[in-house]
Structure formats: C-alpha cells, structure tokens
Write a protein that holds these residues in place. Structure first.
Motif, PDB file in Angstrom:
ATOM      1  N   LEU A   1       1.391   6.905   5.023  1.00  0.00           N
ATOM      2  CA  LEU A   1       0.177   6.202   5.429  1.00  0.00           C
ATOM      3  C   LEU A   1       0.153   6.182   6.952  1.00  0.00           C
ATOM      4  O   LEU A   1       1.073   5.650   7.592  1.00  0.00           O
ATOM      5  CB  LEU A   1       0.152   4.781   4.869  1.00  0.00           C
ATOM      6  CG  LEU A   1       0.191   4.658   3.339  1.00  0.00           C
ATOM      7  CD1 LEU A   1      -0.014   3.195   2.922  1.00  0.00           C
ATOM      8  CD2 LEU A   1      -0.859   5.552   2.670  1.00  0.00           C
TER       9      LEU A   1
ATOM     10  N   GLU B   1       2.026   1.580  -3.469  1.00  0.00           N
ATOM     11  CA  GLU B   1       0.914   2.045  -4.298  1.00  0.00           C
ATOM     12  C   GLU B   1       0.702   3.551  -4.120  1.00  0.00           C
ATOM     13  O   GLU B   1       0.384   4.255  -5.095  1.00  0.00           O
ATOM     14  CB  GLU B   1      -0.353   1.285  -3.885  1.00  0.00           C
ATOM     15  CG  GLU B   1      -1.330   1.084  -5.009  1.00  0.00           C
ATOM     16  CD  GLU B   1      -2.550   0.296  -4.537  1.00  0.00           C
ATOM     17  OE1 GLU B   1      -2.403  -0.656  -3.727  1.00  0.00           O
ATOM     18  OE2 GLU B   1      -3.660   0.649  -4.984  1.00  0.00           O
ATOM     19  N   SER B   2       0.916   4.036  -2.906  1.00  0.00           N
ATOM     20  CA  SER B   2       0.750   5.481  -2.658  1.00  0.00           C
ATOM     21  C   SER B   2       1.719   6.284  -3.519  1.00  0.00           C
ATOM     22  O   SER B   2       1.445   7.427  -3.874  1.00  0.00           O
ATOM     23  CB  SER B   2       0.912   5.820  -1.174  1.00  0.00           C
ATOM     24  OG  SER B   2       2.278   5.773  -0.783  1.00  0.00           O
ATOM     25  N   GLY B   3       2.847   5.640  -3.881  1.00  0.00           N
ATOM     26  CA  GLY B   3       3.844   6.289  -4.734  1.00  0.00           C
ATOM     27  C   GLY B   3       3.344   6.528  -6.151  1.00  0.00           C
ATOM     28  O   GLY B   3       3.882   7.365  -6.872  1.00  0.00           O
ATOM     29  N   LYS B   4       2.302   5.777  -6.544  1.00  0.00           N
ATOM     30  CA  LYS B   4       1.720   5.955  -7.883  1.00  0.00           C
ATOM     31  C   LYS B   4       0.555   6.940  -7.843  1.00  0.00           C
ATOM     32  O   LYS B   4       0.140   7.482  -8.857  1.00  0.00           O
ATOM     33  CB  LYS B   4       1.220   4.612  -8.426  1.00  0.00           C
ATOM     34  CG  LYS B   4       2.311   3.562  -8.544  1.00  0.00           C
ATOM     35  CD  LYS B   4       1.831   2.383  -9.393  1.00  0.00           C
ATOM     36  CE  LYS B   4       2.916   1.335  -9.567  1.00  0.00           C
ATOM     37  NZ  LYS B   4       2.928   0.350  -8.471  1.00  0.00           N
ATOM     38  N   ILE B   5       0.019   7.153  -6.652  1.00  0.00           N
ATOM     39  CA  ILE B   5      -1.188   7.972  -6.475  1.00  0.00           C
ATOM     40  C   ILE B   5      -0.847   9.455  -6.343  1.00  0.00           C
ATOM     41  O   ILE B   5      -1.585  10.323  -6.776  1.00  0.00           O
ATOM     42  CB  ILE B   5      -1.936   7.518  -5.182  1.00  0.00           C
ATOM     43  CG1 ILE B   5      -2.362   6.061  -5.285  1.00  0.00           C
ATOM     44  CG2 ILE B   5      -3.076   8.427  -4.794  1.00  0.00           C
ATOM     45  CD1 ILE B   5      -3.635   5.821  -6.031  1.00  0.00           C
ATOM     46  N   ILE B   6       0.301   9.729  -5.695  1.00  0.00           N
ATOM     47  CA  ILE B   6       0.642  11.120  -5.387  1.00  0.00           C
ATOM     48  C   ILE B   6       2.165  11.257  -5.260  1.00  0.00           C
ATOM     49  O   ILE B   6       2.838  10.302  -4.853  1.00  0.00           O
ATOM     50  CB  ILE B   6      -0.097  11.586  -4.091  1.00  0.00           C
ATOM     51  CG1 ILE B   6      -0.048  13.111  -3.920  1.00  0.00           C
ATOM     52  CG2 ILE B   6       0.412  10.875  -2.848  1.00  0.00           C
ATOM     53  CD1 ILE B   6      -1.090  13.660  -2.955  1.00  0.00           C
TER      54      ILE B   6
ATOM     55  N   GLN C   1       6.333   6.363   5.795  1.00  0.00           N
ATOM     56  CA  GLN C   1       6.607   7.365   4.774  1.00  0.00           C
ATOM     57  C   GLN C   1       7.457   6.791   3.652  1.00  0.00           C
ATOM     58  O   GLN C   1       8.377   6.020   3.893  1.00  0.00           O
ATOM     59  CB  GLN C   1       7.316   8.571   5.401  1.00  0.00           C
ATOM     60  CG  GLN C   1       7.648   9.651   4.397  1.00  0.00           C
ATOM     61  CD  GLN C   1       7.815  11.053   4.969  1.00  0.00           C
ATOM     62  OE1 GLN C   1       8.063  12.000   4.252  1.00  0.00           O
ATOM     63  NE2 GLN C   1       7.652  11.192   6.267  1.00  0.00           N
TER      64      GLN C   1
ATOM     65  N   ARG D   1       4.369  12.077   1.975  1.00  0.00           N
ATOM     66  CA  ARG D   1       3.563  10.939   1.516  1.00  0.00           C
ATOM     67  C   ARG D   1       3.669   9.840   2.567  1.00  0.00           C
ATOM     68  O   ARG D   1       4.642   9.098   2.631  1.00  0.00           O
ATOM     69  CB  ARG D   1       4.066  10.438   0.166  1.00  0.00           C
ATOM     70  CG  ARG D   1       3.123   9.404  -0.427  1.00  0.00           C
ATOM     71  CD  ARG D   1       3.790   8.507  -1.410  1.00  0.00           C
ATOM     72  NE  ARG D   1       4.180   9.134  -2.639  1.00  0.00           N
ATOM     73  CZ  ARG D   1       5.447   9.318  -3.017  1.00  0.00           C
ATOM     74  NH1 ARG D   1       6.445   8.983  -2.227  1.00  0.00           N
ATOM     75  NH2 ARG D   1       5.733   9.841  -4.185  1.00  0.00           N
TER      76      ARG D   1
ATOM     77  N   ALA E   1       2.030  15.797  -1.996  1.00  0.00           N
ATOM     78  CA  ALA E   1       1.511  15.373  -0.695  1.00  0.00           C
ATOM     79  C   ALA E   1       2.136  16.180   0.452  1.00  0.00           C
ATOM     80  O   ALA E   1       1.600  16.200   1.549  1.00  0.00           O
ATOM     81  CB  ALA E   1       1.787  13.887  -0.480  1.00  0.00           C
TER      82      ALA E   1
ATOM     83  N   LEU F   1       0.834  -1.209   0.000  1.00  0.00           N
ATOM     84  CA  LEU F   1       0.000   0.000   0.000  1.00  0.00           C
ATOM     85  C   LEU F   1       0.867   1.257   0.000  1.00  0.00           C
ATOM     86  O   LEU F   1       0.544   2.241  -0.672  1.00  0.00           O
ATOM     87  CB  LEU F   1      -0.925  -0.006   1.233  1.00  0.00           C
ATOM     88  CG  LEU F   1      -1.900  -1.191   1.289  1.00  0.00           C
ATOM     89  CD1 LEU F   1      -2.599  -1.249   2.647  1.00  0.00           C
ATOM     90  CD2 LEU F   1      -2.921  -1.105   0.160  1.00  0.00           C
ATOM     91  N   VAL F   2       1.980   1.185   0.728  1.00  0.00           N
ATOM     92  CA  VAL F   2       2.930   2.305   0.741  1.00  0.00           C
ATOM     93  C   VAL F   2       3.451   2.520  -0.688  1.00  0.00           C
ATOM     94  O   VAL F   2       3.490   3.647  -1.190  1.00  0.00           O
ATOM     95  CB  VAL F   2       4.093   2.027   1.726  1.00  0.00           C
ATOM     96  CG1 VAL F   2       5.224   3.039   1.548  1.00  0.00           C
ATOM     97  CG2 VAL F   2       3.589   2.052   3.166  1.00  0.00           C
TER      98      VAL F   2
END
Ligand code: 1HN
Length: 352
Positions: free
Chosen positions: A77, A62-67, A99, A75, A72, A59-60
């Motif tokens: 979670l 994946e967050s790199g692809k989202i924003i 992070q 960035r 952020a 998920l961490v």
C-alpha cells in the motif's frame, strides 16, 4: 532577495499579443514566471502528514485477502503525500509504502534502477535475498536493496511480515532513467551463507586490500539490536542534541558515506520527557516510530505518534519532537543526493 523576483508585471495588450506569438513557437517570457521558478526559499506541494499504524495495518492485512504476493509482484500500500495524490510519492523525490508477505509467500526476484530500503515493522521469519545472499528480517532491522541488484522476498514463518519500503522512484523517474527486469527464476540462487556480508563488512573489519567498487554499501542489513544498543550507550554518555536527541546516521562501512547514493537513513533516541528545539533542513524526511510515543510539530501540523506510525516532514518545514516516554524514530530522506549536488541546507536550532 532582489525585488525583481517579486514585482507584479503590467498586462498590456502589446505584451499579450507578443506572448501569443511566442507561444506558437513553443517559447515563453521568463520575466512572467521568474518569481515562481526561482523561489527565495523552498515552497512545496508536499505537506506534513501522519499515517497511524492502527489505521493502515488493517488495510494492509485486508490487501492479503485481495491479492497474492505473486500476482501483485509486490503487495504494497503506497503512502501517498496528501499534497501529491496520484503521484505515488511521499515526498517530491521519494516513494514509501507498507508491504505484506504472508506465510508461505514469495515475492518474485527482479531488479530495477531504483534503490530501496526496508524498515521491518512486524514478523521475525521473513527474508530478503539480495545479490545471492539471504538475510532474515527482524523488527527494527534496516535492509538495503541497492540499484540494479536482484532481490526477492519470502516468508517461511507462520506469521505475516510487514515492513516500510522507501524507494527513490520519483528521483529515478525525474531523470527518466528507469530500467527493470525479472530474474529468470522466481527465487534467485543463494550463493553465500547468511551473515556473510555482515561478517565481511559490518564488524569493523574489511577484507584485505578492499576497495569499494559500487556506490552502495556492501551490507544487506543493519540489525536493530546493534543500533539500539549504540543509542542507549550514547544516551547514557549524554548529552542529547537540542533538536535531535541522540541521532545517528546509517553508514556505508567501506566509505564512511551514506548507505546508498540517493537515500540516507537515520536512527534517533528521544529520552523520556525530551522536548526538542525546532530545526529544519531541505531534505523532506519520512519518519517511522520504532518504540515509545511522542509528539512532533511540523510547521502548523501536530502529530501524536506511537509504534509503527509513519509521518513525513516536507523540505524546509520547521520540525520539533517531544517524547512522552523513551522513544526511537527511524527516518530516511534524499540527503545524500542533495549533498552530492551541493544544494543541501539546514537551519536551527531556533529558540523555543
Ligand atoms: C519493489 O521492487 C519493492 O522489491 C517494493 O519489495 C516496492 C515499489 C515500486 C517499485 C518497485 C520490493 C516497490 C518496488
């Protein structure tokens, strides 16, 4: 404790009519809430919980692809305690998050009242700059960003960098004392060479006539290699503590006190096959497995943990650790704040 703390009061018509009139004047009868607000021992909505790295890491990433880190600002979670959802906290007083800084990214410079610590999980080429000095992040290092110090992060390496953030945000917000501002530049100017603070304050030496002027340690980083070697030596010299194994606290080398006034940090080695006795303390504690694997009993919750898993143990919850193989746990809590206020307690070991 006094029976008055627990007595059930009769609800009469006369009383409820009186309470209504009190309510209209923004007043309330203490005797109706006394047992609730003055507990005979801590009772908290904070619950024991475990975050497996194998669940959180994807998920961490994946967050790199989202924003982006820039968009952020940070960035991260947030690891939210399941008993405190929606409150951005892992315990009543502390925030924790994971992070990600991707290769080439910069998390822009800012400062705030909240103090932060970072425990590096992955990647070897990221850096944090604090107060004009950069420190390269290596797995297992503890990095401090004390209250109101400008800090920015960057990753000039070709691998993602991931770390566990611990902040005292709920504590700062409890007192309604939060201030924050951006640095005029994205990256603060570097004014001292890398390793300056470690040489000046972290080598069993201090500058001549040095007197600490701040509450936080003058160090930026506590390299893992040194702390790990110390635990190894102490383990060889034995014996381990019945609850904690070989446990040490990170120190402000200028005062002998905690690294920061609101958060303490600890590193413990649990020898292979260690079966610790239960103990408890009033500082809810966030643990992160650095090496090895083991088991922790926290009240009636059982956790099997391995590398980079994070778990939290609430205030006054009995906790005992076992190590399946030699293991190292990093942990942090609000112990210095509780001790400064004179309200910290511990108990144990209790017989197995
Ligand atoms: C912050 O400044 C960082 O600097 C990380 O890396 C997490 C969470 C809340 C507020 C500020 C950082 C944070 C944060």
């Amino acid at each position: 404790m006094d029976a008055a703390f627990h007595s059930k009061l009769e609800g009469t018509a006369e009383r409820s009519e009186f309470y209504q009139r009190l309510n209209e004047k923004s007043a309330a009868p203490l005797w109706e809430v006394l047992a609730e607000i003055v507990r005979t021992e801590p009772r908290t909505a904070c619950v024991p919980a475990l975050w497996r790295y194998e669940d959180v890491r994807p998920l961490v990433m994946e967050s790199g692809k989202i924003i982006t880190a820039k968009e952020a600002e940070r960035r991260v979670l947030i690891l939210e305690n399941p008993g405190l959802r929606g409150q951005s906290r892992i315990t009543q007083s502390l925030y924790a998050g994971m992070q990600l800084v991707l290769p080439g990214e910069i998390a822009p410079s800012h400062r705030h009242t909240a103090s932060a610590l970072r425990f590096i999980l992955e990647g070897d080429g990221g850096y944090t700059a604090v107060d004009g000095e950069r420190t390269t992040m290596h797995a297992g290092d503890l990095i401090l960003t004390p209250s109101w110090t400008f800090h920015d992060h960057g990753n000039p390496s070709d691998r993602p960098v991931v770390w566990l953030d611990g902040l005292d945000i709920p504590t700062v917000n409890h007192f309604d004392t939060s201030f924050a501002e951006h640095h005029p530049e994205e990256t603060q100017p570097v004014t001292r060479g890398e390793g300056d603070a470690l040489a000046r304050y972290g080598a069993n030496l201090l500058p001549l006539e040095y007197t600490p002027r701040k509450l936080a340690a003058p160090l930026l980083s506590y390299p893992y290699a040194r702390s790990r070697a110390a635990l190894e030596q102490l383990h060889r010299n034995g014996p381990a503590h019945p609850c904690h194994g070989v446990k040490m606290q990170y120190v402000n080398p200028a005062t002998g006190g905690y690294p920061m006034p609101t958060m303490g940090a600890f590193l413990q080695l649990l020898p292979a096959g260690f079966r610790g006795a239960a103990c408890r303390s009033t500082d809810a504690t966030v643990y992160c497995c650095v090496e090895g694997c083991g088991h922790t009993q926290a009240g009636d919750h059982s956790f099997e943990w391995k590398e980079h898993d994070v778990f939290v143990v609430p205030s006054w919850c009995p906790v005992s650790h076992r190590a399946h193989e030699e293991a190292v746990l990093f942990s942090f809590s609000d112990r210095p704040a509780q001790k400064a206020l004179g309200i910290w307690r511990e108990d144990g070991p209790t017989p197995k």
